[in-house]
Design a protein around this motif. Structure first.
Motif, PDB file in Angstrom:
ATOM      1  N   ALA A  62      -4.467   5.632  -7.124  1.00 17.63           N
ATOM      2  CA  ALA A  62      -4.552   4.517  -6.184  1.00 17.63           C
ATOM      3  C   ALA A  62      -5.919   3.833  -6.249  1.00 17.63           C
ATOM      4  CB  ALA A  62      -4.287   5.004  -4.764  1.00 17.63           C
TER       5      ALA A  62
ATOM      6  N   CYS B   6       1.005   5.416  -2.185  1.00 20.40           N
ATOM      7  CA  CYS B   6       0.876   6.686  -1.475  1.00 20.40           C
ATOM      8  C   CYS B   6       1.406   7.817  -2.365  1.00 20.40           C
ATOM      9  CB  CYS B   6       1.664   6.644  -0.164  1.00 20.40           C
ATOM     10  SG  CYS B   6       0.956   5.564   1.100  1.00 20.40           S
TER      11      CYS B   6
ATOM     12  N   PRO C 118      -3.211   9.165  -0.608  1.00 19.98           N
ATOM     13  CA  PRO C 118      -3.043   8.221  -1.712  1.00 19.98           C
ATOM     14  C   PRO C 118      -2.609   8.935  -2.986  1.00 19.98           C
ATOM     15  CG  PRO C 118      -5.367   8.704  -1.386  1.00 19.98           C
ATOM     16  CD  PRO C 118      -4.626   9.396  -0.270  1.00 19.98           C
TER      17      PRO C 118
ATOM     18  N   THR D   7       0.833  -1.210   0.000  1.00 20.98           N
ATOM     19  CA  THR D   7       0.000   0.000   0.000  1.00 20.98           C
ATOM     20  C   THR D   7       0.861   1.251   0.000  1.00 20.98           C
ATOM     21  OG1 THR D   7      -1.610  -1.275   1.290  1.00 20.98           O
ATOM     22  CG2 THR D   7      -2.039   1.051   1.030  1.00 20.98           C
TER      23      THR D   7
ATOM     24  N   TRP E  82      -8.867   6.814   3.636  1.00 18.96           N
ATOM     25  CA  TRP E  82      -8.648   7.072   2.219  1.00 18.96           C
ATOM     26  C   TRP E  82      -9.947   7.370   1.485  1.00 18.96           C
ATOM     27  CZ3 TRP E  82      -4.109   4.255  -0.613  1.00 18.96           C
ATOM     28  CH2 TRP E  82      -2.902   4.652  -0.016  1.00 18.96           C
TER      29      TRP E  82
ATOM     30  N   ALA F  98     -10.229   8.484  -2.435  1.00 11.37           N
ATOM     31  CA  ALA F  98      -9.514   7.411  -3.125  1.00 11.37           C
ATOM     32  C   ALA F  98     -10.489   6.331  -3.562  1.00 11.37           C
ATOM     33  CB  ALA F  98      -8.454   6.814  -2.197  1.00 11.37           C
TER      34      ALA F  98
END
Length: 275
Positions: A210, A152, A206, A148, A235, A240
């Motif tokens: 993403a 970012c 993010p 993950t 997020w 996101a």
């Protein structure tokens, strides 16, 4: 800080202590993966992506030209395990035509988590040179954190590689590292407030592209469910493309098993064909 320390954070993260027979699992995983490697599957082992001893990865290849690159990053709280425990988890994606890379990275205390993040980025970049097409990432536990981090806003990946990543699957991922400062394992991790915040993906922005699924077993420890929910909440608030899945009654270890099945919902999420 003193208020947070009242909780037993060691127990909150202690998956092995809450799963019967867990002491036998590492040997079981290693044996199962070794049998898979010996089964005749096409495999390139110990591809070096850097100079450090553990900067190695394996790639499992499909029978035909790959549809793209899938990457699985192992967990173990950044202090244990390696790529050789998990090779058989490639089968679901491999059966669907994907090449699957399994990088490992230097463990704590030899390296800090922020350094491991850069190692994983280097491994993904090299794998991307070897396999054309879209890229999909998955990681378990600490590996969920590491994959993950790749999407970012401050991703360590080169832009051409980052732009090929269509999806990240964080399985039982650790997205808020601050509570780890109150655990015994922090004697090895050596997290301080600055690094814990900088490496906590739930506290980061993010990347604009993403696309993340945070997936956790419904039978996992409450802290791992919180970690999954937290990333989805934070997020989502940053607009996101993120979703949360809590699957059945799986514990921290059984949640991985269906990656070996070509048509399981988990495999479909990994390779991007979940309906």
């Amino acid at each position: 800080m003193s208020d947070m320390a009242r909780r037993d954070w060691d127990d909150a993260f202690s998956n092995m202590a809450h799963v019967d027979g867990s002491e036998k699992l590492p040997a079981f995983w290693a044996d199962r993966a070794a049998r898979y490697r010996a089964s005749g599957v096409r495999l390139d082992e110990d591809i070096r992506y850097g100079d450090a001893d553990r900067e190695l990865m394996d790639i499992v290849w499909p029978d035909e030209a790959p549809k793209g690159l899938a990457v699985f990053v192992h967990g173990g709280f950044w202090i244990r395990m390696d790529k050789s425990h998990w090779t058989d988890l490639a089968e679901g994606a491999r059966a669907n035509g994907w090449a699957i890379a399994f990088p490992q990275y230097t463990l704590a205390p030899e390296m800090h988590i922020s350094q491991m993040t850069r190692q994983v980025a280097a491994a993904i970049a090299l794998a991307a040179d070897k396999v054309d097409g879209p890229i999909r990432l998955a990681g378990h536990s600490a590996g969920g954190h590491l994959v993950t981090r790749m999407v970012c806003a401050d991703s360590p990946l080169p832009a051409p590689v980052l732009n090929r990543i269509l999806h990240v699957l964080s399985l039982s991922g650790l997205h808020d590292l601050r509570p780890l400062m109150w655990t015994a394992m922090n004697e090895l991790l050596k997290l301080d407030e600055a690094e814990a915040c900088a490496e906590s993906v739930a506290l980061q922005r993010p990347n604009d592209r993403a696309n993340v699924t945070a997936w956790v077993g419904g039978g996992e420890l409450p802290e791992f469910i919180r970690q999954t929910k937290l990333l989805a909440i934070m997020w989502d608030g940053l607009d996101a493309d993120i979703r949360e899945v809590i699957e059945g009654k799986h514990n921290h270890f059984t949640v991985l098993d269906s990656l070996k099945e070509a048509n399981s919902p988990l495999t479909r999420a990994f390779i991007g064909e979940l309906g």
